[in-house]
Design an enzyme around this catalytic site. Sequence first.
Site, PDB file in Angstrom:
ATOM      1  CD  GLU A 173     -36.437  -3.622  61.505  1.00  0.00           C
ATOM      2  OE1 GLU A 173     -35.577  -4.631  60.740  1.00  0.00           O
ATOM      3  OE2 GLU A 173     -37.394  -3.721  61.741  1.00  0.00           O
ATOM      4  CG  ASP A 207     -30.198 -11.392  57.344  1.00  0.00           C
ATOM      5  OD1 ASP A 207     -30.568 -10.388  57.521  1.00  0.00           O
ATOM      6  OD2 ASP A 207     -28.979 -12.125  58.643  1.00  0.00           O
ATOM      7  CE1 TYR A 247     -39.946  -8.303  58.767  1.00  0.00           C
ATOM      8  CE2 TYR A 247     -38.449  -6.794  60.441  1.00  0.00           C
ATOM      9  CZ  TYR A 247     -38.735  -7.246  59.004  1.00  0.00           C
ATOM     10  OH  TYR A 247     -37.983  -7.235  58.375  1.00  0.00           O
TER      11      TYR A 247
END
Length: 274
Positions: free
Chosen positions: A49, A60, A175
Amino acid sequence: MSRLKSCFEKLAVEKRAAFVTFVTANDPDFDTSLEIVCGLPEAGADIIELGMPFTDPSADGPSIDRAAQRALKAGGSMNKTLEMVCRFRAGNDETPIVLMGYFNPIYAYGIDRFSSDAAAAGVDGLIIVDLPPEEDEELRVPANAAGIDVIRLATPTSDDARLPTVLDGASGFVYYVAVAGVTGGRSATADDIGTAVRRIKSHTDLPVAVGFGIRTPEQAADVATVADGAVVGSAIVSLIENGLDKDHKPKEGMSKEVLDFVKTLADGVRSVRK
């Protein structure tokens, strides 16, 4: 057959999970980042990734946020990210590469142009964390037409009523974000992850990879026992940061240290057979 599909089918025959690594493109600079990315497969990464640097990576945690800022300060851009994929593909035509990030840089680049250029560079999949399934058609359709999978995110709050929407149109793999919150936070237990993976798999035949909170070979092995892939990002990105001097330049041996750490994680994943 796509590289992602081929990869997961190969690993299913080997009866093991995929080891998926995340790094930010151009962190701390293009050459060092390319050296690390090119070394990841030999260190044991099955899927890479590659983060697309963005000014406001809101999903994040601090380590990946700082990586994005370093990458941008060093001249990181969508053009540089795609160039990195091209350079990687010159020596590796097998390992899947998934671009991960936010929709704004793609929109600014131009969706159709991005889909075409990403496919030509050798990109296999996209994970766009701020683009919900109900709103991703404008990217998913041209990306799929170019042969690029659009990978959807499932979370602990994706219940059985929500999952059909999450999975409708998904491809490549799913995911599973194992914990609520930003990247680099706490870890979920293997039991909790196993329960969630089984529930997702009751809705889809796609492989399920699990990320968020994996920092050690033991944690990677635990995830590999219950999922089709274990994703490690913040731990690798933090090691890159720790290997920089006060001017954000890589210290001698930093890339090797990062890749040696990746190998320990890969060994953890490979120690488990399904």
